[in-house]
Design an enzyme around this catalytic site. Sequence first.
Site, PDB file in Angstrom:
ATOM      1  N   GLY A  50       0.870  -1.173   0.000  1.00 12.55           N
ATOM      2  CA  GLY A  50       0.000   0.000   0.000  1.00 12.55           C
ATOM      3  C   GLY A  50       0.907   1.223   0.000  1.00 12.55           C
ATOM      4  O   GLY A  50       1.804   1.341   0.855  1.00 12.55           O
ATOM      5  N   ALA A  51       0.682   2.121  -0.957  1.00 14.83           N
ATOM      6  CA  ALA A  51       1.638   3.213  -1.157  1.00 14.83           C
ATOM      7  C   ALA A  51       1.906   4.050   0.107  1.00 14.83           C
ATOM      8  O   ALA A  51       3.074   4.282   0.450  1.00 14.83           O
ATOM      9  CB  ALA A  51       1.158   4.093  -2.315  1.00 14.83           C
ATOM     10  N   ARG A  93      10.189  -0.729  -4.830  1.00 18.57           N
ATOM     11  CA  ARG A  93       8.945  -0.737  -5.610  1.00 18.57           C
ATOM     12  C   ARG A  93       8.840   0.603  -6.340  1.00 18.57           C
ATOM     13  O   ARG A  93       8.888   1.664  -5.704  1.00 18.57           O
ATOM     14  CB  ARG A  93       7.720  -0.958  -4.705  1.00 18.57           C
ATOM     15  N   ASP A 245      -1.720   4.971  -6.142  1.00 17.54           N
ATOM     16  CA  ASP A 245      -0.296   4.861  -5.803  1.00 17.54           C
ATOM     17  C   ASP A 245       0.510   6.061  -6.297  1.00 17.54           C
ATOM     18  O   ASP A 245       1.586   6.357  -5.771  1.00 17.54           O
ATOM     19  CB  ASP A 245       0.286   3.570  -6.379  1.00 17.54           C
ATOM     20  N   ASN A 255      -3.107   2.887  -9.984  1.00 18.05           N
ATOM     21  CA  ASN A 255      -3.548   2.063  -8.854  1.00 18.05           C
ATOM     22  C   ASN A 255      -3.412   0.601  -9.283  1.00 18.05           C
ATOM     23  O   ASN A 255      -3.008   0.299 -10.418  1.00 18.05           O
ATOM     24  CB  ASN A 255      -4.992   2.417  -8.457  1.00 18.05           C
ATOM     25  N   LYS A 256      -3.758  -0.296  -8.393  1.00 21.51           N
ATOM     26  CA  LYS A 256      -3.604  -1.736  -8.636  1.00 21.51           C
ATOM     27  C   LYS A 256      -4.186  -2.148  -9.978  1.00 21.51           C
ATOM     28  O   LYS A 256      -5.254  -1.679 -10.371  1.00 21.51           O
ATOM     29  CB  LYS A 256      -4.304  -2.478  -7.490  1.00 21.51           C
TER      30      LYS A 256
HETATM   31  O1  MRU Z   1       0.751  -3.889  -4.668  1.00 23.76           O
HETATM   32  P1  MRU Z   1       0.074  -3.220  -3.509  1.00 23.76           P
HETATM   33  O2  MRU Z   1      -0.720  -4.157  -2.676  1.00 23.76           O
HETATM   34  O3  MRU Z   1       1.035  -2.388  -2.697  1.00 23.76           O
HETATM   35  O4  MRU Z   1      -0.937  -2.211  -4.197  1.00 23.76           O
HETATM   36  C1  MRU Z   1      -1.688  -1.357  -3.377  1.00 23.76           C
HETATM   37  C2  MRU Z   1      -2.657  -0.540  -4.115  1.00 23.76           C
HETATM   38  O5  MRU Z   1      -2.721  -0.524  -5.322  1.00 23.76           O
HETATM   39  C3  MRU Z   1      -3.525   0.355  -3.284  1.00 23.76           C
HETATM   40  O6  MRU Z   1      -4.788   0.501  -3.848  1.00 23.76           O
HETATM   41  C4  MRU Z   1      -2.845   1.733  -3.222  1.00 23.76           C
HETATM   42  O7  MRU Z   1      -1.550   1.599  -2.728  1.00 23.76           O
HETATM   43  C5  MRU Z   1      -3.586   2.691  -2.417  1.00 23.76           C
HETATM   44  S1  MRU Z   1      -3.503   2.253  -0.726  1.00 23.76           S
HETATM   45  C6  MRU Z   1      -4.045   3.460   0.277  1.00 23.76           C
END
Ligand code: MRU
Length: 353
Positions: A50-51, A93, A245, A255-256
Site C-alpha cells: 500500500g503506497a 517498488r 499509488d 492504482n492496482k
Molecule cells: O501492490 P500493492 O498491494 O502495494 O498495491 C496497493 C494498491 O494498489 C492500493 O490501492 C494503493 O496503494 C492505495 S492504498 C491506500
Amino acid sequence: MIVAALKWIGGIDGFLELIDQRELPGEFVKLQCRDVEKLCEAIKTLAIRGAPAIGVAGGYGLVLATQRLTPDDNLKAGLACLVKTAEYLASSRPTGVNLFWALNRVRKKAEDFVAGKPGASLQQMQQVVLEEANAIYAEDVDMCRRIGENGRKFIKDGDGVLTHCNAGALATAGQGTALSVMFEAHKKGKKFKVYVDETRPLLQGARLTTWELKQAEIDVTLVCDNMSGWLMKQGKINAVITGADRIAANGDAANKIGTYSLSILAREHRVPFYIAAPSSTFDLSIKTGAEIPIEERAADEVTFLAGKKVAADGVDVYNPAFDVTQAADISAIITERGVIEKPTPSKIAEHLR
Ligand code: MRU
C-alpha cells in the site's frame, strides 16, 4: 477496531514492527524489521504494502540505517548513509510515489539540520531522522481520517460500493484511504453494501479488504475480478472508490492492476468513480500518467495460486502490478484537504497549493 499495519517500537535504537500481510487472513503474524535489508525485503515481498504504508516504512528505514553508524563516523558520513539507504530502499517498488516522497523528506530534514548545526552530534541527527519519520506517521494517520470525513458524503443509504485491492488500514499508517471513506460513512450510521474485487494475482481484495471490512462489521461481499461489469449492469453498484499509488499533475491515477478496467466499466454504466488518496500521492513532476513507471512482478504470482500451479509449464506471463486510470474517467479525487471534482491540472495545482 482499526489495525495498525506498522509501528516503530522504541527510540533511535528501536525497530519497525509490521503485520506480515503475506499471511493474512489465515494468520496474524508480526514481523520485526531491525535492519534495512529486512525492511527492503518486506516491501518487495508485500509483507508491508500500500503506497502510504510503504512511504511511512521508508522513513523508518532511514532510522534503521543510522543505527549502523559508529561513534567514529561524523555528520558527513551520517548524511552519506542516508543518501545511500534512500537509493537502496527506493529500488524496492517503483510505482507508488509516497516512498520517494517520504525518503526525500526525511533525508532533506537531516541535511537542513546538519547545515544549520554543523557542530551537532550524530545522535542528534539520528533523533531528527526519527522525529521526521514519526511526523510522517502521525500525519498519515490524520490524513486518512480526514479523507474519510471528506469522502463519506459520496456514500448514500442503500448504496452498493465497489472497491479494488486494499486501500484500508493495512495500506496506510491510519485507517486507510478508500476504506476510510467507508469507515466514516459507517460511523455516521449509513447502511450500504461493499463489493470487493478479489484482485488477482495477489488477492489483496479477498485476503485483506474483506478481512478489514468484516472486522468493522460493514456489509461486504466478495466477487471475482471479472464480475464487476455484470454487477454494474445489474444496477448493484452506485459508486466505485479506490486508492491510488501515484497521481500525475493532470489527475491520471495509477492504482492496482484492474482499476483502469473498472473505470471504463464505470463510465459505460454511468457509475461515479472516486479516487481517495493523501496529497503525498500526487507527483506534480510528471504531467500525465504515461510517465508513471509501472512495476512488473514475477511470473509465478500468476502461474501459482495459493502455492498450487494453475498454468501450463513454461507459459509466457505478463504481470504488471498497476495500471493508470485517465483523469477524464475520475469523478472526483478525495484528499485530506477536500474534494477535487472532475480533476484538471489547474484544479489539482490549486488544491495542493
Ligand atoms: O501492490 P500493492 O498491494 O502495494 O498495491 C496497493 C494498491 O494498489 C492500493 O490501492 C494503493 O496503494 C492505495 S492504498 C491506500
